[in-house]
Write a protein that holds these residues in place. Sequence first.
Motif, mmCIF file in Angstrom:
data_model
loop_
_atom_site.group_PDB
_atom_site.id
_atom_site.type_symbol
_atom_site.label_atom_id
_atom_site.label_comp_id
_atom_site.label_asym_id
_atom_site.label_seq_id
_atom_site.Cartn_x
_atom_site.Cartn_y
_atom_site.Cartn_z
ATOM 1 N N ARG A 1 5.346 -2.153 10.527
ATOM 2 C CA ARG A 1 5.397 -1.704 9.135
ATOM 3 C C ARG A 1 5.431 -0.183 9.112
ATOM 4 O O ARG A 1 4.583 0.486 9.694
ATOM 5 N N CYS B 1 7.302 4.219 4.142
ATOM 6 C CA CYS B 1 7.842 3.511 2.977
ATOM 7 C C CYS B 1 7.315 2.078 2.863
ATOM 8 O O CYS B 1 7.633 1.389 1.898
ATOM 9 N N MET B 2 6.570 1.608 3.856
ATOM 10 C CA MET B 2 5.948 0.280 3.920
ATOM 11 C C MET B 2 6.944 -0.857 4.137
ATOM 12 O O MET B 2 6.592 -2.026 4.008
ATOM 13 N N LEU C 1 0.271 6.501 0.102
ATOM 14 C CA LEU C 1 0.985 5.235 0.045
ATOM 15 C C LEU C 1 0.238 4.261 0.952
ATOM 16 O O LEU C 1 -0.232 4.643 2.027
ATOM 17 N N TRP D 1 -0.491 -0.268 2.003
ATOM 18 C CA TRP D 1 -0.054 -1.662 1.918
ATOM 19 C C TRP D 1 -1.257 -2.545 1.661
ATOM 20 O O TRP D 1 -2.283 -2.444 2.335
ATOM 21 N N SER E 1 3.116 -2.885 -1.911
ATOM 22 C CA SER E 1 2.796 -1.468 -1.777
ATOM 23 C C SER E 1 1.894 -1.035 -2.924
ATOM 24 O O SER E 1 2.067 -1.488 -4.072
ATOM 25 N N TYR F 1 1.994 1.023 -7.470
ATOM 26 C CA TYR F 1 3.043 1.837 -6.854
ATOM 27 C C TYR F 1 4.318 1.697 -7.680
ATOM 28 O O TYR F 1 4.777 0.586 -7.961
#
Length: 247
Positions: A4, A8-9, A62, A64, A71, A146
Amino acid sequence: MMHRCMGCMAEYSAELSACPYCNYQKNSKALQPYCLEPETVLDRKYIVGRVVSEDAFAISYLAWDFENNQSVVIKEYFPKELSSRMPGQTEVSFYDGEKAKQYESGLMAFVEEANQLVRLTQNLDGVAKVYNLFVENSTAYTVNEYLETVSFKDIISMEGRLPWQDAVALMFPLIESLDTMHRNNVINYGITPDKIVMTRDRAVKLLDFGGSRFETVGTNKNLSLITDEGFSAIELYRDDDVTAASD
């Protein structure tokens, strides 16, 4: 095997050294020594990625959400004038004496405000949702919606002035949401064009309520920390009471 991306996930092949979608390099370190390292796990269900933004009072990452498979943005209470963190560590250290009192006062205000935001934002269209609050590492964190957006600051710079009719139509859900917040005694204190964003489906949302910063700076208020030049209400520069009208 998949990896991951902490930029940007998105998931991509673990054999690659960088994300094919955003070019974020695998195993990148935190940009600043006081920031949480990418791939840090918080509350046993969130993995932290790159820094999205930071100011004098907080750092936003950011992240997860493993439970909900999505996100999110995690905001960490981290007043830089009052606290520090050793590189590679998660625990926040805060200074002694009066600064410790300011840190704790601001932390309590951050938690109180976050609890209100979790309760209020779920049914409001004009503000980014706050999903969760948790306390860890001698500080506190909010888990926020997000959004893939562009700020109004950028829209205006690209497109020029908006006709007032368009501006009213776009802003109405935000204004209604802000009215609900005000009726529940939540004041933003820092509305600026870069905190108003538009999503891909042209929904306008307000990001980031920061009332806790006033408690953090204590009685000796530093105007450079609590005001936004060109946008802050005059009350913030004086000893006047700050009300919903200031927003």
